[in-house]
Write an enzyme that holds these catalytic residues in place. Structure first.
Site, PDB file in Angstrom:
ATOM      1  N   SER A  22       0.805  -1.216   0.000  1.00  0.00           N
ATOM      2  CA  SER A  22       0.000   0.000   0.000  1.00  0.00           C
ATOM      3  C   SER A  22       0.845   1.275   0.000  1.00  0.00           C
ATOM      4  O   SER A  22       1.887   1.354   0.664  1.00  0.00           O
ATOM      5  CB  SER A  22      -0.919   0.007   1.223  1.00  0.00           C
ATOM      6  OG  SER A  22      -1.615   1.233   1.319  1.00  0.00           O
ATOM      7  N   LYS A  73     -13.766  -4.972   4.540  1.00  0.00           N
ATOM      8  CA  LYS A  73     -14.640  -3.805   4.421  1.00  0.00           C
ATOM      9  C   LYS A  73     -16.077  -4.078   4.851  1.00  0.00           C
ATOM     10  O   LYS A  73     -16.736  -3.198   5.410  1.00  0.00           O
ATOM     11  CB  LYS A  73     -14.629  -3.277   2.982  1.00  0.00           C
ATOM     12  CG  LYS A  73     -13.356  -2.537   2.601  1.00  0.00           C
ATOM     13  CD  LYS A  73     -13.500  -1.895   1.232  1.00  0.00           C
ATOM     14  CE  LYS A  73     -12.312  -1.018   0.900  1.00  0.00           C
ATOM     15  NZ  LYS A  73     -12.488  -0.306  -0.392  1.00  0.00           N
ATOM     16  N   GLY A 133     -20.197  -1.149 -13.564  1.00  0.00           N
ATOM     17  CA  GLY A 133     -19.652  -1.843 -12.405  1.00  0.00           C
ATOM     18  C   GLY A 133     -20.432  -1.584 -11.144  1.00  0.00           C
ATOM     19  O   GLY A 133     -20.819  -0.445 -10.857  1.00  0.00           O
ATOM     20  N   ALA A 134     -20.653  -2.647 -10.367  1.00  0.00           N
ATOM     21  CA  ALA A 134     -21.397  -2.541  -9.111  1.00  0.00           C
ATOM     22  C   ALA A 134     -20.653  -3.228  -7.973  1.00  0.00           C
ATOM     23  O   ALA A 134     -21.248  -3.724  -7.030  1.00  0.00           O
ATOM     24  CB  ALA A 134     -22.791  -3.146  -9.260  1.00  0.00           C
ATOM     25  N   GLY A 135     -19.313  -3.255  -8.090  1.00  0.00           N
ATOM     26  CA  GLY A 135     -18.502  -3.791  -7.006  1.00  0.00           C
ATOM     27  C   GLY A 135     -18.291  -2.743  -5.929  1.00  0.00           C
ATOM     28  O   GLY A 135     -19.089  -1.814  -5.775  1.00  0.00           O
ATOM     29  N   GLY A 136     -17.190  -2.881  -5.184  1.00  0.00           N
ATOM     30  CA  GLY A 136     -16.946  -1.971  -4.078  1.00  0.00           C
ATOM     31  C   GLY A 136     -16.827  -0.525  -4.502  1.00  0.00           C
ATOM     32  O   GLY A 136     -17.511   0.359  -3.964  1.00  0.00           O
ATOM     33  N   TYR A 236      -5.935   3.787 -11.948  1.00  0.00           N
ATOM     34  CA  TYR A 236      -4.863   4.784 -11.990  1.00  0.00           C
ATOM     35  C   TYR A 236      -3.495   4.177 -12.301  1.00  0.00           C
ATOM     36  O   TYR A 236      -2.504   4.899 -12.390  1.00  0.00           O
ATOM     37  CB  TYR A 236      -4.798   5.581 -10.685  1.00  0.00           C
ATOM     38  CG  TYR A 236      -4.493   4.791  -9.436  1.00  0.00           C
ATOM     39  CD1 TYR A 236      -3.186   4.512  -9.056  1.00  0.00           C
ATOM     40  CD2 TYR A 236      -5.520   4.346  -8.614  1.00  0.00           C
ATOM     41  CE1 TYR A 236      -2.904   3.799  -7.907  1.00  0.00           C
ATOM     42  CE2 TYR A 236      -5.256   3.640  -7.458  1.00  0.00           C
ATOM     43  CZ  TYR A 236      -3.950   3.372  -7.110  1.00  0.00           C
ATOM     44  OH  TYR A 236      -3.678   2.661  -5.967  1.00  0.00           O
TER      45      TYR A 236
END
Length: 296
Positions: A22, A73, A133-136, A236
């Site tokens: 990260s 999450k 898209g309908a994910g997170g 990105y």
């Protein structure tokens, strides 16, 4: 870093697995140093099995809060005391704030999306968005856009594991906001094209275009895009996705990748913890000084 840490340093965490890759620790610790804030941000490998103990430690150690990423999450929600309205609708949390032992969960991904557009002088409130898209990420974007005043939202998704989540998203948005949301099958290409051409902004939140799908796109025909359409790809890395290249070939004036969204979602969490504005331009230079974001 060592010059800032003392007996009064306030700890903030990042709990996910895997997480050592990260950029968030670099982002937040440099922002703390720039503003002279006595905080430290550390990443912790926390699996779903270890999550209850980790959240208990957050209280016990009086940490100011933590970011939460996959696979935690959704699993963290029963362990918290309160949820921000957007987090409740999204059904996921990526930021926890600890106020004297009371843990509140937030989602800042959608905030980051809206702020990234605002930073570019683009206001999509009162306009129609088509979202793939309908994910997170897609759920957070849809909910925040609806809460912030997007008037109409056409959500496209494949009939896959995320379809039921898309159904839920549309239902909640129509019940709890003034936005009119509809669900469409991504397999229907004619419908997909028509909805995009009737929109102010097209947003792709699917991850198509990033590894291992680098070089791919849901739309490879420039004729789908008007020059005055806004095109936003949440990917990105790479900075220039295939979708962005197709949009630019169509002469689209406003084409963006997800870099601004990534930075601004971190800035939103930073504000929740510290009450201060993250120096986003400074952090951008540190993280991406030798690269360009390929956005117009």
């Amino acid at each position: 870093m060592t010059e800032r840490i003392d007996g009064h340093t306030i700890l903030i965490g990042l709990m996910a697995y895997p997480i050592r890759h990260s950029m968030s620790p670099t982002m937040h610790n440099n922002a703390f140093a720039k503003l002279g804030l006595n905080y430290a941000y550390l990443a912790f490998d926390v699996t779903a099995e270890k999550l209850p103990a980790a959240i208990n430690a957050l209280r016990t150690l009086d940490m100011r809060g933590s970011n939460i990423s996959m696979p935690n999450k959704q699993k963290v929600i029963p362990l918290l005391d309160k949820l921000d309205p957007a987090a409740e609708m999204v059904g996921a949390v990526n930021t926890i704030v600890n106020d004297d032992g009371v843990l509140t969960g937030y989602t800042t991904d959608g905030i980051g999306f809206m702020k990234a557009l605002d930073d570019e002088g683009i206001d999509i409130r009162g306009h129609k968005m088509t979202l793939a898209g309908a994910g997170g990420a897609g759920t957070a974007i849809a909910v925040q856009a609806a809460l912030d005043g997007v008037s109409e939202l056409s959500i496209f998704n494949l009939h896959d594991a995320e379809w039921d989540n898309a159904v839920r998203n549309v239902k909640l948005i129509n019940e709890r906001t003034d936005c009119h949301a509809t669900l469409h099958a991504l397999e229907d290409r004619d419908d997909f094209k028509a909805e995009i051409q009737d929109s102010f902004i097209y947003t792709d939140s699917t991850g198509v275009g990033m590894k291992p799908l680098e070089g791919q796109t849901l739309i490879d025909d420039p004729s789908w895009f008007r020059k005055d359409l806004v095109v936003f790809d949440t990917v990105y890395a790479p900075r220039m996705t295939k979708l962005m290249a197709v949009a630019q070939a169509a002469g689209v004036e406003h084409v963006f990748n997800g870099l601004g969204m990534m930075l601004e979602q971190g800035a939103a969490a930073f504000k929740l913890w510290t009450g201060e504005d993250m120096p986003v331009d400074y952090i951008h230079q540190i993280l991406f000084d030798d690269e360009t974001d390929a956005a117009n």
